[in-house]
Design a protein around this motif. Structure first.
Motif, PDB file in Angstrom:
ATOM      1  N   HIS A 186       0.830  -1.201   0.000  1.00  0.00           N
ATOM      2  CA  HIS A 186       0.000   0.000   0.000  1.00  0.00           C
ATOM      3  C   HIS A 186       0.873   1.263   0.000  1.00  0.00           C
ATOM      4  CE1 HIS A 186      -2.932   3.004   1.212  1.00  0.00           C
ATOM      5  NE2 HIS A 186      -2.302   3.184   2.357  1.00  0.00           N
ATOM      6  N   SER A 187       1.910   1.299   0.840  1.00  0.00           N
ATOM      7  CA  SER A 187       2.775   2.484   0.930  1.00  0.00           C
ATOM      8  C   SER A 187       3.547   2.702  -0.363  1.00  0.00           C
ATOM      9  CB  SER A 187       3.737   2.328   2.109  1.00  0.00           C
ATOM     10  OG  SER A 187       3.031   2.248   3.328  1.00  0.00           O
ATOM     11  N   VAL A 238       1.086   4.214  -2.799  1.00  0.00           N
ATOM     12  CA  VAL A 238       0.816   5.630  -2.497  1.00  0.00           C
ATOM     13  C   VAL A 238       2.002   6.490  -2.919  1.00  0.00           C
ATOM     14  CG1 VAL A 238       0.434   7.293  -0.633  1.00  0.00           C
ATOM     15  CG2 VAL A 238      -0.794   5.125  -0.636  1.00  0.00           C
ATOM     16  N   GLY A 243       4.645   9.930   0.677  1.00  0.00           N
ATOM     17  CA  GLY A 243       3.734   8.831   0.395  1.00  0.00           C
ATOM     18  C   GLY A 243       4.218   7.511   0.972  1.00  0.00           C
ATOM     19  N   HIS A 282       3.872   7.651   4.992  1.00  0.00           N
ATOM     20  CA  HIS A 282       2.640   8.177   5.610  1.00  0.00           C
ATOM     21  C   HIS A 282       2.038   7.212   6.634  1.00  0.00           C
ATOM     22  CE1 HIS A 282       0.529   5.529   2.780  1.00  0.00           C
ATOM     23  NE2 HIS A 282      -0.593   5.762   3.447  1.00  0.00           N
ATOM     24  N   ASP A 283       2.278   5.895   6.523  1.00  0.00           N
ATOM     25  CA  ASP A 283       1.670   4.921   7.442  1.00  0.00           C
ATOM     26  C   ASP A 283       2.697   4.245   8.354  1.00  0.00           C
ATOM     27  OD1 ASP A 283      -1.015   5.162   7.091  1.00  0.00           O
ATOM     28  OD2 ASP A 283      -1.202   3.573   5.594  1.00  0.00           O
ATOM     29  N   HIS A 305      -2.661  13.356   7.017  1.00  0.00           N
ATOM     30  CA  HIS A 305      -3.368  12.591   5.980  1.00  0.00           C
ATOM     31  C   HIS A 305      -4.677  11.998   6.469  1.00  0.00           C
ATOM     32  CE1 HIS A 305      -1.474   9.001   7.823  1.00  0.00           C
ATOM     33  NE2 HIS A 305      -2.369   8.282   7.181  1.00  0.00           N
ATOM     34  N   HIS A 306      -4.951  12.061   7.781  1.00  0.00           N
ATOM     35  CA  HIS A 306      -6.282  11.709   8.300  1.00  0.00           C
ATOM     36  C   HIS A 306      -6.902  12.883   9.037  1.00  0.00           C
ATOM     37  CE1 HIS A 306      -6.472   7.627   7.025  1.00  0.00           C
ATOM     38  NE2 HIS A 306      -5.431   7.219   7.724  1.00  0.00           N
ATOM     39  N   VAL A 314      -0.982  13.532  -0.514  1.00  0.00           N
ATOM     40  CA  VAL A 314      -0.836  12.238   0.157  1.00  0.00           C
ATOM     41  C   VAL A 314      -2.194  11.705   0.592  1.00  0.00           C
ATOM     42  CG1 VAL A 314       0.121  11.101   2.200  1.00  0.00           C
ATOM     43  CG2 VAL A 314       1.527  12.691   0.896  1.00  0.00           C
ATOM     44  N   GLN A 315      -3.049  12.584   1.077  1.00  0.00           N
ATOM     45  CA  GLN A 315      -4.384  12.163   1.525  1.00  0.00           C
ATOM     46  C   GLN A 315      -5.195  11.588   0.358  1.00  0.00           C
ATOM     47  OE1 GLN A 315      -7.292  15.221   2.716  1.00  0.00           O
ATOM     48  NE2 GLN A 315      -7.473  14.143   4.650  1.00  0.00           N
ATOM     49  N   ASP A 357      -3.689   8.201  -0.746  1.00  0.00           N
ATOM     50  CA  ASP A 357      -4.016   7.175   0.243  1.00  0.00           C
ATOM     51  C   ASP A 357      -5.438   6.662   0.021  1.00  0.00           C
ATOM     52  OD1 ASP A 357      -3.754   5.567   2.590  1.00  0.00           O
ATOM     53  OD2 ASP A 357      -4.858   7.090   3.705  1.00  0.00           O
ATOM     54  N   SER A 374      -5.556   4.460  -3.204  1.00  0.00           N
ATOM     55  CA  SER A 374      -4.986   3.128  -3.009  1.00  0.00           C
ATOM     56  C   SER A 374      -5.866   2.249  -2.135  1.00  0.00           C
ATOM     57  CB  SER A 374      -3.596   3.255  -2.379  1.00  0.00           C
ATOM     58  OG  SER A 374      -3.068   1.989  -2.073  1.00  0.00           O
TER      59      SER A 374
END
Length: 532
Positions: A351-352, A355, A377, A380-381, A418-419, A432-433, A436, A439
């Motif tokens: 996922h990363s 992104v 990106g 981000h997680d 991003h959240h 980035v949001q 995300d 994806s």
């Protein structure tokens, strides 16, 4: 001489008194006209207003006529007296001897003039009396107008069943609703007009970006089940009085569940890395066949070291593939740990990476810094793979790690925002949001728990049903659209637009959901008759 000044003074006083009366009458009439103009509540009030205006015009016309007449008379008298006075002075200079005769003539003339002045004063007094009577009539008319106004208001209140204040409040409320509806329509038109070009360009960039990134829909997942060839192996794993299984649990920190499940052992642990170490260690032990506490500790140590090396290698390979340089070694290790973590069934590292690629392509399209966008990106997680449990949201935790290991402020802000936990301060943050969401929301990317999915649909319908005039609401297209059926008697066409906007704002503030939710308000009027 004194008689001349006395007469002259009385004449001017007479003029001033007349002019004052005229001005006073005009002022009173003007005030009455102004009052009548402001009160037009009924037809009776309009008629009385017309009568008052007529009286005012008549009084003003008569006053102007009298004023002009008296001024003309005063001028004539003044010219006449001036002429006579000049004649007297010339006559006195020329004929001093005849002063006594002229005095008698003057006395006679003054007596005559006094009689005339007295007569004029009586006439003026009569005019003033007429004015006073007219003023009394106007005052009576004013009282009559007030009485008629109160009567009309009382009749209107009795007919409508509302007081004047209540009627005023209802009018203000209806005007307020109408203004709100007009404003909402104007805002909606402005928003749609502004979005015409921006939305098309944004869709173009997003579609081109998605088309240029090829990703697999079947993603890796951290397994928690260890398959064995036969149930005889279960006994060897458990060991005498359970010493082997206790040694494995103590060495790995993973709970091993051996039950009646055929040819399978369940590995339970919150840390996916520990779970992977336990799985690989069990595989080596079962393959080797030597299972005892000393051997278990040796194999687990070797496996843990191998996993750490593999994590670092995965992190290095990932940043090299994406063209990202200068990352702190600890962040590289965190990136490698992502391989053993999944979110809703989607592998976190995959996922990363996805992104990061999406952010790089979009940044290039928008003219932003591609390297910073990829970096943000990819990172981000990172807050989702902590070594110890934390109560902080993963976005805030990841931002703190990035700040600790020297990342740039734009990257740190993109990770933390991003959240929407913090405010966005750079253009990379919304990028980035968006990536995300692309994806995570694409078909086949994630496996969401059924209960939470059903609850989200129920919450959508519940929010819409809380509004007045809503008859039914249905969440369709997997929660991407909410159709609201309203009662046509309670909700007008203008109110339907306002209702759709209010529902969307409430969903935005009260719910968390992937992608977008379209709110469609449907208002239907049916006319049904039966022919017999």
């Amino acid at each position: 001489m004194w008689a001349f000044f006395i007469y002259n003074f009385e004449t001017f006083m007479e003029i001033l008194f007349i002019v004052g009366g005229v001005v006073l009458g005009a002022g009173i009439g003007f005030a009455i006209a102004k009052y009548l103009e402001k009160n037009h509540a009924s037809s009776i009030l309009q008629r009385t207003q017309g009568e008052a205006k007529t009286i005012l015009r008549e009084a003003k016309t008569e006053g102007e006529a009298i004023k002009k007449e008296k001024i003309l008379q005063a001028k004539e008298k003044f010219i006449e007296l001036k002429s006579e006075h000049e004649q007297v002075i010339l006559s006195r200079d020329k004929k001093i001897a005849e002063a006594e005769k002229r005095t008698r003539d003057k006395e006679s003339q003054i007596s005559s003039e006094l009689a005339k002045a007295k007569k004029a004063a009586e006439e003026s007094e009569k005019v003033v009396t007429d004015y006073n009577s007219k003023i009394e009539v106007i005052a009576k008319k004013e009282q009559e107008i007030d009485r008629l106004h109160r009567t009309s208001v009382e009749k209107l209140e009795a007919i409508s069943g509302l007081t004047a204040e209540e009627a005023k409040n209802q009018i203000m409320e209806s005007l307020k609703n109408e203004a709100k509806a007009n404003a909402m329509a104007y805002i909606q038109d402005s928003i749609e007009e502004a979005k015409l070009t921006a939305q098309q360009e944004a869709k173009k960039i997003v579609i081109q970006t998605i088309q240029r990134v090829g990703t697999e829909e079947a993603v890796e997942n951290c397994v928690s089940v260890f398959n064995i060839e036969s149930d005889d192996v279960k006994g060897r794993i458990i060991g005498r009085e359970g010493r082997n299984i206790r040694a494995i649990e103590a060495a790995t920190g993973v709970e091993i569940i051996v039950d009646d499940t055929p040819e399978a052992i369940i590995l339970s642990c919150f840390d996916p890395v520990r779970r992977e170490i336990a799985r690989l260690s069990l595989h080596r032990l079962v393959t080797d066949g030597r299972i005892h506490p000393a051997r278990i500790e040796e194999v687990v140590t070797k496996t843990a070291k191998q996993i750490d090396e593999e994590i670092i290698e995965i992190g290095k390979r990932t940043v090299i593939d994406l063209g990202i340089h200068g990352l702190h070694p600890e962040l590289i290790k965190v990136i490698g740990r992502m391989k053993y973590r999944s979110s809703y069934g989607q592998n976190l590292l995959q996922h990363s990476r996805e992104v990061a690629k999406l952010c790089g392509i979009m940044a290039a399209e928008l003219g932003l810094n591609v390297k910073l966008a990829k970096r943000a990106g990819l990172l981000h997680d990172i807050g989702k793979v902590p070594e110890t449990e934390s109560e902080l949201p993963h976005a805030i935790l990841g931002m703190q790690w990035a700040e600790k290991y020297g990342e740039k402020p734009e990257v740190c802000n993109a990770i933390g925002a991003h959240h929407d936990e913090i405010e966005m301060t750079s253009l990379i943050s919304p990028l980035v949001q968006v990536c995300d969401a692309i994806s995570g929301a694409r078909p086949g990317a994630r496996r969401q728990v059924l209960d939470s999915y059903i609850q989200r649909l129920k919450d959508l319908e519940s929010i819409a049903n809380d509004f007045n005039g809503v008859k039914n609401s249905y969440a369709i297209q997997a929660g991407r659209e909410l159709r609201v059926i309203v009662e046509s008697e309670k909700v007008s066409d203008e109110m339907a637009s306002t209702l759709s906007f209010d529902i969307s704002q409430k969903i935005q503030t009260e719910m968390t959901y992937p992608g977008q939710v379209k709110i469609t308000v449907i208002r239907e009027t049916r006319a049904i008759n039966i022919a017999k």
